[in-house]
Every structure is written in C-alpha cells, then in structure tokens.
Design an enzyme around this catalytic site. Structure first.
Site, PDB file in Angstrom:
ATOM      1  N   ASP A  40      16.288 -22.333  20.890  1.00  0.00           N
ATOM      2  CA  ASP A  40      16.213 -22.547  19.447  1.00  0.00           C
ATOM      3  C   ASP A  40      16.354 -21.274  18.619  1.00  0.00           C
ATOM      4  O   ASP A  40      16.088 -21.280  17.421  1.00  0.00           O
ATOM      5  CB  ASP A  40      14.917 -23.277  19.072  1.00  0.00           C
ATOM      6  CG  ASP A  40      13.666 -22.566  19.569  1.00  0.00           C
ATOM      7  OD1 ASP A  40      13.643 -21.319  19.603  1.00  0.00           O
ATOM      8  OD2 ASP A  40      12.695 -23.261  19.932  1.00  0.00           O
ATOM      9  N   ARG A  51      16.377 -18.652  13.625  1.00  0.00           N
ATOM     10  CA  ARG A  51      15.551 -19.685  14.274  1.00  0.00           C
ATOM     11  C   ARG A  51      15.966 -21.032  13.701  1.00  0.00           C
ATOM     12  O   ARG A  51      16.059 -21.201  12.488  1.00  0.00           O
ATOM     13  CB  ARG A  51      14.074 -19.397  13.971  1.00  0.00           C
ATOM     14  CG  ARG A  51      13.100 -20.439  14.498  1.00  0.00           C
ATOM     15  CD  ARG A  51      13.002 -20.336  16.016  1.00  0.00           C
ATOM     16  NE  ARG A  51      11.819 -20.974  16.555  1.00  0.00           N
ATOM     17  CZ  ARG A  51      11.636 -22.273  16.670  1.00  0.00           C
ATOM     18  NH1 ARG A  51      12.545 -23.129  16.244  1.00  0.00           N
ATOM     19  NH2 ARG A  51      10.528 -22.742  17.195  1.00  0.00           N
ATOM     20  N   THR A  57      12.009 -25.564  21.399  1.00  0.00           N
ATOM     21  CA  THR A  57      12.410 -25.734  22.793  1.00  0.00           C
ATOM     22  C   THR A  57      11.423 -24.982  23.680  1.00  0.00           C
ATOM     23  O   THR A  57      10.737 -24.072  23.223  1.00  0.00           O
ATOM     24  CB  THR A  57      13.842 -25.200  23.035  1.00  0.00           C
ATOM     25  OG1 THR A  57      13.892 -23.815  22.721  1.00  0.00           O
ATOM     26  CG2 THR A  57      14.858 -25.973  22.202  1.00  0.00           C
ATOM     27  N   GLU A  59       9.794 -22.323  26.118  1.00  0.00           N
ATOM     28  CA  GLU A  59       9.942 -20.869  26.039  1.00  0.00           C
ATOM     29  C   GLU A  59      10.361 -20.241  27.363  1.00  0.00           C
ATOM     30  O   GLU A  59       9.937 -20.662  28.436  1.00  0.00           O
ATOM     31  CB  GLU A  59       8.625 -20.231  25.601  1.00  0.00           C
ATOM     32  CG  GLU A  59       8.161 -20.652  24.227  1.00  0.00           C
ATOM     33  CD  GLU A  59       9.108 -20.255  23.112  1.00  0.00           C
ATOM     34  OE1 GLU A  59       9.734 -19.183  23.191  1.00  0.00           O
ATOM     35  OE2 GLU A  59       9.237 -21.031  22.144  1.00  0.00           O
ATOM     36  N   ARG A 105      12.789 -13.871  11.177  1.00  0.00           N
ATOM     37  CA  ARG A 105      14.026 -14.559  11.559  1.00  0.00           C
ATOM     38  C   ARG A 105      14.464 -15.491  10.433  1.00  0.00           C
ATOM     39  O   ARG A 105      13.620 -16.132   9.797  1.00  0.00           O
ATOM     40  CB  ARG A 105      13.817 -15.382  12.831  1.00  0.00           C
ATOM     41  CG  ARG A 105      13.361 -14.572  14.020  1.00  0.00           C
ATOM     42  CD  ARG A 105      13.038 -15.436  15.212  1.00  0.00           C
ATOM     43  NE  ARG A 105      11.885 -16.284  14.937  1.00  0.00           N
ATOM     44  CZ  ARG A 105      11.252 -17.010  15.844  1.00  0.00           C
ATOM     45  NH1 ARG A 105      11.661 -17.025  17.101  1.00  0.00           N
ATOM     46  NH2 ARG A 105      10.206 -17.759  15.522  1.00  0.00           N
TER      47      ARG A 105
END
Length: 161
Positions: A40, A51, A57, A59, A105
């Site tokens: 992701d 992001r 999702t 990790e 992000r």
C-alpha cells in the site's frame, strides 16, 4: 478486475506544480512510480512516498538498514501484486481531503488508466479497508468490495484466517 471508476476532473485553472501542495480535493497528478515499498505504499519520482488511501495491506518488516526481518501473512503476495501493477509505470494520483499522513507520505487514490488500484487490491483480497476521516470518498464502495472478497474467500481472506 475492479469496477472502473472515472477519474475525477480537476479544475484546469488550478496549477499544482508541486506534489502534495494543493489543498483542492480531486486534484489529479500524473507521475512515474520508481519503487514499490509494500502493498500500500510506493515511491514516485523525487523520492516522494505515497500511501494509498482507504486500504491496509499486511506489513513487511525491515530493520534500520533496510534488510527484511519478517512479514505478516500475505504481505509478500500483496507487495508483489502492487509491484506488478504500478512499478515503473505512469500513474495518476488523486487527492481526497488530507494531503499527508503523520509520516509525511502523500495520501492518494491511485489509478493506472481506468484501473482504480486501491479498489482492485481490496476486491481481489490483497488489502483490507482502513478508512480514516476525513478521507472517506470511497468508503461505501470499499466496504462492499471487501465483503465480496471475503465471501469469495480471496487472498487474505483465504490464507490468513
């Protein structure tokens, strides 16, 4: 394949030369994906991290040197699918309300042509929904598509229960 979602139209009078600067929702930006970090998160030209909005999702864990140290169930499959979809490709980023997350992000919906990547990953069991206010534009669609993936026992819903 995920439902086609037409890209929102942006105002032609609005200039957005710097990624992440616009405060206008639905602003579109076309960029090159230089690296896929996980299922992701990606990196685009300029070493800017993006992001995906509305999804999470499993990790893949890395230590401070970048060496892989472990992963959650289905993390590698989600990463590889995202990589197949976007790495080295020109994508369109679409902003919702928030510009960046607490890690700096960019938060965006991601499209390749008419494929809505965020939704594709949910629909095919590579991601679960993670809706965070105020970025809720596709929350109902994501919920419906996740339910369908669960019912069909796809991906995460098949391997990680």
């Amino acid at each position: 394949i995920s439902k086609n979602n037409p890209l929102p139209t942006s105002n032609p009078n609005v200039q957005t030369p710097n990624l992440g600067v616009s405060t206008i929702p639905n602003t579109k930006q076309t960029v090159l994906v230089t690296r896929v970090i996980d299922g992701d998160t990606i990196e685009i030209e300029g070493k800017i991290k993006v992001r995906y909005i509305g999804i999470n999702t499993p990790e893949i864990y890395h230590d401070t040197t970048g060496k892989k140290t472990g992963e959650q169930c289905f993390a590698n499959e989600s990463y590889l699918e995202n990589k197949k979809l976007v790495e080295g490709k020109i994508i369109t980023l679409v902003k919702d309300i928030s510009d960046k997350d607490k890690y700096g992000r960019l938060l965006r919906y991601v499209y390749i042509d008419d494929l809505f990547v965020n939704d594709y990953l949910i629909t095919n069991g590579f991601a679960k929904i993670m809706m965070i206010k105020p970025d809720l534009k596709y929350s109902q669609q994501f919920k419906e598509d996740q339910l369908e993936a669960k019912v069909k026992n796809l991906g995460i819903w098949n391997k990680c229960n």
